[in-house]
Design a protein around this motif. Structure first.
Motif, PDB file in Angstrom:
ATOM      1  N   MET A   1       0.848  -1.203   0.000  1.00  0.00           N
ATOM      2  CA  MET A   1       0.000   0.000   0.000  1.00  0.00           C
ATOM      3  C   MET A   1       0.878   1.245   0.000  1.00  0.00           C
ATOM      4  N   ALA A   2       0.432   2.281  -0.712  1.00  0.00           N
ATOM      5  CA  ALA A   2       1.253   3.470  -0.872  1.00  0.00           C
ATOM      6  C   ALA A   2       0.425   4.722  -0.615  1.00  0.00           C
ATOM      7  N   ILE A   3       1.130   5.799  -0.305  1.00  0.00           N
ATOM      8  CA  ILE A   3       0.527   7.119  -0.167  1.00  0.00           C
ATOM      9  C   ILE A   3       0.765   7.857  -1.472  1.00  0.00           C
ATOM     10  N   LEU A   4      -0.308   8.331  -2.094  1.00  0.00           N
ATOM     11  CA  LEU A   4      -0.197   9.136  -3.301  1.00  0.00           C
ATOM     12  C   LEU A   4       0.009  10.591  -2.898  1.00  0.00           C
ATOM     13  N   VAL A   5       1.082  11.204  -3.404  1.00  0.00           N
ATOM     14  CA  VAL A   5       1.379  12.607  -3.113  1.00  0.00           C
ATOM     15  C   VAL A   5       1.244  13.389  -4.401  1.00  0.00           C
ATOM     16  N   THR A   6       0.202  14.206  -4.506  1.00  0.00           N
ATOM     17  CA  THR A   6       0.051  15.067  -5.683  1.00  0.00           C
ATOM     18  C   THR A   6       0.826  16.357  -5.441  1.00  0.00           C
ATOM     19  N   GLY A   7       1.514  16.837  -6.468  1.00  0.00           N
ATOM     20  CA  GLY A   7       2.345  18.023  -6.282  1.00  0.00           C
ATOM     21  C   GLY A   7       3.590  17.724  -5.467  1.00  0.00           C
TER      22      GLY A   7
END
Length: 346
Positions: A1-7
């Motif tokens: 599982m991953a954390i999506l970081v936009t910007g």
């Protein structure tokens, strides 16, 4: 599982990626690089010794963004992507509304479709508008005065409506005050194009000789020295606030707004004086007219973040100034070239 970081390639995003990786999280970064640089992500990998996937895509491109959700098991999102210049938003409001709001809608639609209902949103103290009642707590009336601030406020309201429609959503709305500083290594920092919109990079570029003098907009406010007072927070403290907010949304449901600031206000002249004192560099300045929409005093009440997130800003004004100057001296052309021995830091 991953954390999506936009910007994630931006100023706040790159520092947040460092903190996430150092805390053991897996991350996936999306950034269209419109006001950032992929070199920052290369340095994030170098500083942390961790690898991660990066996709140079625009949130407005639903097909491209959906491919990220298909390829990765996303657990939560930290949403920092967006246009961010207040002055530009006044002259180009439609661009800001289209990019910031439409991009957030596409993101949230895909989150809903892929059952990802935990998000930390990068909001702003601009949602408080012209309130001069200080310190500013999260429950004061909201009312942004420019297109940038209104996009943040509208996205906040959209996310509140999402939670009303589905109580499984868990959302933290982080209202930043004035981030400054840089990573202590000098490898990551703020990389503005042209004359900076923000005070500290303006100060450092004058100090390093890139700009002739600092323009101070107004000295007739009802403050100690007549110049505007703001709540400056070290970007690393701000990044760590995202981790605390992430822990909160992972463990609960609901929607809450949090101020991320120090609770201490400094005037422009106090910032100039502190910078000159800790670096030994002179910062010539000129007083000019107030900018439309600017207010005299704005600083936070951060007690809710301390109480509910267990977060408190740790770094003081001297460290903010020194880290900003270290970044500027090691990177006189921003992310173009790194000069480790370019000139003494102090």
């Amino acid at each position: 599982m991953a954390i999506l970081v936009t910007g994630g390639a931006g100023y706040i995003g790159s520092h947040t990626c460092v903190e996430l990786l150092n805390a053991g999280y897996e991350i996936v970064v999306v950034d269209n690089l419109s006001n950032s640089c992929s070199e920052s992500l290369r340095r994030v990998k170098e500083l942390t010794g961790r690898d991660f996937e990066f996709y140079p895509i625009n949130l407005l491109n639903r097909q491209d963004l959906e491919s990220v959700f298909r390829q990765h098991r996303i657990e939560a999102v930290i949403h920092l992507a967006g246009l961010k210049a207040v002055g530009e938003s006044v002259s180009l409001p439609l661009r800001y509304y289209h990019n910031n709001i439409s991009g957030s809608i596409v993101l949230c639609e895909l989150m809903q479709e892929y059952a990802v209902k935990k998000i930390v949103f990068s909001s702003s103290a601009t949602v408080y508008g012209t309130s001069e009642s200080v310190p500013i707590s999260e429950n004061v009336p909201l009312g942004a005065t420019n297109a940038y601030g209104r996009t943040k406020l509208m996205i906040e309201e959209m996310m509140r409506d999402l939670h009303v429609s589905d109580a499984a959503w868990s959302i933290a709305l982080l209202r930043y005050f004035n981030p400054i500083g840089a990573h202590s290594s000098g490898r990551l920092g703020e990389n503005p194009n042209g004359i900076p919109n923000n005070l500290m990079p303006y100060i450092t570029q004058v100090a390093v000789g890139e700009l002739e003098e600092l323009q101070i907009y107004g000295n007739d406010y009802s403050t100690l020295d007549g110049t505007g007072v703001r709540d400056y927070i070290h970007v690393v403290d701000l990044a760590r606030g995202h981790l605390k907010a992430l822990e909160k949304v992972m463990a609960t449901s609901g929607v809450e707004a949090y101020n991320l600031g120090t609770g201490q206000g400094y005037s422009v002249l106090e910032m100039v004086s502190a910078f000159e004192r800790v670096t030994g560099r002179s910062v010539p300045y000129k007083i000019t007219a107030r900018r439309p929409g600017d207010i005299g005093m704005c600083y936070s009440d951060p007690t809710k973040a301390e109480r509910e997130l267990g977060w408190v800003a740790q770094k003081g004004i001297d460290e903010m100034c020194l880290d900003s100057w270290r970044w500027q001296t090691y990177n006189p052309q921003g992310y173009g070239i790194f000069h480790y021995e370019s000139q003494p830091v102090i």
